[in-house]
Design an enzyme around this catalytic site. Structure first.
Site, PDB file in Angstrom:
ATOM      1  N   GLU A 425      56.148 -27.624  23.067  1.00  0.00           N
ATOM      2  CA  GLU A 425      56.307 -27.635  24.489  1.00  0.00           C
ATOM      3  C   GLU A 425      55.790 -28.812  25.087  1.00  0.00           C
ATOM      4  O   GLU A 425      54.748 -29.137  24.737  1.00  0.00           O
ATOM      5  CB  GLU A 425      55.448 -26.375  24.973  1.00  0.00           C
ATOM      6  CG  GLU A 425      55.345 -26.314  26.562  1.00  0.00           C
ATOM      7  CD  GLU A 425      54.225 -25.654  27.042  1.00  0.00           C
ATOM      8  OE1 GLU A 425      53.769 -24.836  26.325  1.00  0.00           O
ATOM      9  OE2 GLU A 425      54.140 -25.445  28.343  1.00  0.00           O
ATOM     10  N   ASP A 502      52.183 -20.618  31.586  1.00  0.00           N
ATOM     11  CA  ASP A 502      53.563 -21.202  31.303  1.00  0.00           C
ATOM     12  C   ASP A 502      54.137 -21.351  29.807  1.00  0.00           C
ATOM     13  O   ASP A 502      55.353 -21.240  29.589  1.00  0.00           O
ATOM     14  CB  ASP A 502      53.460 -22.753  31.955  1.00  0.00           C
ATOM     15  CG  ASP A 502      53.478 -22.952  33.143  1.00  0.00           C
ATOM     16  OD1 ASP A 502      54.429 -22.110  33.808  1.00  0.00           O
ATOM     17  OD2 ASP A 502      53.296 -24.154  33.849  1.00  0.00           O
TER      18      ASP A 502
END
Ligand code: 0RA
Length: 634
Positions: A425, A502
């Protein structure tokens, strides 16, 4: 329920063999002695009560897991017969409980739910229980017998209670000499009972767990109609569910259909309450009726013009939610997992029963019919557009591994079996991973962050998305129907996201993408989730990493005075330096990775739908509640 008819007698039961064989080779009877096999014990007993319900003599079943881990199943059926069995000289009850394959005439009369692994009966459960007792309420009496590892402990005891009620209660304690672990899982059982309740109209199933003080009751007046409504919870639907039930040719066919505005199909099929995950003849009959009837209607209503091509089968399945449930006398289950129905006549039976009912339904509801056909037409046009996009993409060569994505930091090892692809990520963590990795076998593909919500996107749009393109190209095995696992460039794909909301979102989006477009990647055991640590505790030179609050707290408690102790919480991968990331998360010698499985594709699909559908609230709720859970079996 009260005593109705009792034409069944002990003579109808045949005796085959004793139960030693079951204890010697339990897996032959219940599949395995792990968690799965253990839960089978409960299904075996409950299935018998369901059979009694399907025969029309029982409408309540209760299941209780006791404090001691025992299971009690009670029904209000006719009660297992207790009269004397000619050949054994014992009661029918004892004969059924202590002999293998002791079946009765009712075997072929009624629609036994049992098949495949099921149906081996209460005797097998008895053989694999350290202790068991059965209580039968019949003839205004209560009969009771106790068993130990498959053998009767004492005779059948009778007492008179004068009560009219009839029924059977079975209590058992799974044998810890047989099973690796005898702990029943509430959610696993709950899910199965809910399914049974959907598939047996009018049955009340109550399930209580005394260990945790939880209980649920299932009753679905609408049967499989309620089932599709449930699968469509949180979706936008186009019409009230279509529903039909018909008995023909010695079989019962029940179908419910309701389209929603997504692009996926979820059709679940059952034969005698067994989830036929590999489909079979009933599903084939269902599909061909659906395609034929929708085409016929579209032509008749002139929605399809003479010059238009017919709707293809797949066009009629976009956004389709359907449950197909058949009950038949002698089901044949095929395939390695025995989850495909093989009875050849079921194709025609389902096709003609559904064909008639569905065309009538469409005739009677022209506006719903039009909505459904329009949806199929849109699907057909989109399919054409996707084909063009795919051709273009193939022409441009991005599915060709000679053009690897620019962001990919590949590894040097050639053998795909040892190669790993880390999907990381964000660019900053991607940079750290690149520095920290072992470049011989670990490749890094940094993702931009949020990837697109594939559930809402058409295949052509999906293909236009940079990160998705990069993942597909890096893996080199294609996607969708063209996916070819033999071409995989990496046999381990590891998702590495931050330990925050997230990160959980990105992970879920990636899982959705893989689940929808590369399910073989999951089934083949190639997909993993990295487990970065949450805490670093340092005292002097002693540095420890912890993955849970509990472990961290336990360690902190041991460092009696807090002097010189530093505690750091790691929220993001980017907070670690390359060495730390390697030491805690990437080094195969010490890291933990979770393998992603699809234990129940249907449930996973529902979770994805809850998450990704139009309704935002359930998705938010889910992400907040589960952001620390990493596997799909939520
Ligand atoms: C065969 C015949 C009859 C009852 C049952 C089976 C029966 C079995 C089970 C197992 C669990 N619950 C059950 N309930 C009923 C009775 C036939 C008759 O009374 O004529």
């Amino acid at each position: 329920m009260t005593d109705t008819k009792q034409k069944y007698t002990a003579a109808d039961i045949q005796v085959l063999e004793g139960l030693e064989a079951v204890r010697r080779r339990p897996s032959m009877y219940i599949g395995s002695t792990d968690e799965r096999g253990l839960h089978h014990l409960v299904y075996e007993i409950v299935d018998n009560s369901i059979d009694e319900a399907m025969a029309g003599f029982c409408d309540r079943i209760s299941i209780v897991i006791g404090h001691d881990g025992s299971v009690t199943v009670t029904d209000n059926g006719r009660g297992i017969p207790v009269d004397k069995h000619k050949r054994t000289g014992k009661s029918a009850l004892e004969t059924v409980m202590t002999h293998l394959h002791a079946g009765g005439k009712f075997d072929s009369q009624a629609y036994k739910v049992s098949g495949g692994l099921h149906g081996v009966g209460a005797a097998v459960v008895n053989a694999l229980s350290s202790e068991m007792w059965v209580e039968v309420r019949r003839n205004s009496k209560v009969y009771r017998q106790v068993y130990e590892r498959g053998k009767a402990r004492g005779s059948l005891k009778t007492s008179s209670n004068g009560a009219k009620e009839t029924g059977t209660t079975t209590w058992f304690l799974a044998d810890n000499e047989i099973f690796e672990d005898t702990t029943f899982d509430f959610n696993t059982l709950k899910q199965r009972f809910r399914e049974m309740a959907f598939l047996t109209k009018g049955i009340w199933i109550t399930f209580a767990d005394e260990r945790v003080d939880r209980n649920v009751t299932y009753y679905f007046e609408g049967g499989v109609r309620s089932f599709v409504a449930r699968l469509n919870k949180n979706r936008r639907t186009y019409h009230e569910p279509f529903y039909m039930e018909r008995s023909t040719d010695g079989a019962i066919v029940e179908v419910a259909i309701q389209y929603n505005d997504s692009f996926n199909e979820s059709t679940v099929s059952f034969a005698n309450c067994i989830h036929t995950t590999d489909g079979g003849t009933h599903l084939t009959g269902f599909r061909s009726a659906l395609t034929r009837v929708l085409n016929d209607y579209a032509r008749k209503a002139k929605i399809l013009k003479d010059a238009d091509a017919n709707l293809a089968g797949e066009d009629t399945r976009e956004g389709l939610v359907a449950v197909v449930s058949v009950k038949l006398a002698e089901p044949q289950f095929e395939g390695q997992t025995k989850t495909r129905l093989g009875n050849a006549d079921m194709k025609g039976i389902v096709e003609s029963a559904l064909g008639e009912a569905l065309s009538t339904w469409l005739e009677e509801r022209p506006s719903d019919a039009r909505k459904i056909i329009e949806k199929c037409l849109t699907a057909s046009r989109a399919r054409e557009a996707a084909r063009k996009a795919r051709d273009l993409v193939i022409k441009k060569g991005f599915l060709d591994d000679s053009v690897l994505p620019g962001k990919l930091a590949d590894c040097s090892e050639r053998n795909p079996e040892v190669r790993e692809l880390h999907l990381v990520e964000g660019p900053s963590a991607g940079g750290t991973a690149k520095e920290g990795r072992d470049r011989r076998f670990q490749a890094i593909l940094p993702l931009r962050g949020k990837i697109l919500n594939v559930e809402k996107a058409r295949p052509d749009k999906m293909l236009a998305h940079e990160d998705i393109k990069a993942v597909i190209t890096a893996l080199g095995a294609g996607f969708g129907e063209d996916f070819n696992a033999e071409k995989l460039r990496y046999h381990r794909v590891i998702i590495m996201t931050d330990a925050d909301v997230d990160g959980a979102h990105i992970r879920t989006l990636l899982l959705t993408f893989f689940f929808r477009y590369m399910p073989e990647l999951i089934e083949g055991g190639h997909l993993y989730i990295a487990q970065p640590p949450l805490f670093r505790v340092q005292k002097g030179k002693d540095v420890r990493w912890f993955f849970t609050d509990q472990d961290k707290d336990a360690h902190m408690a041991k460092l009696k005075d807090g002097k010189g102790v530093t505690l750091q919480r790691y929220k993001g991968l980017g907070e670690m330096n390359p060495t730390q990331l390697w030491d805690t998360t990437m080094d195969p010698e010490v890291r933990t990775v979770l393998q992603v499985t699809v234990p129940d594709a249907m449930e996973a699909d529902r979770v994805f739908s809850d998450l990704m559908g139009e309704e935002v609230a359930p998705r938010k709720r889910f992400i907040q509640a589960h952001y620390d859970q990493a596997t799909l079996d939520v």
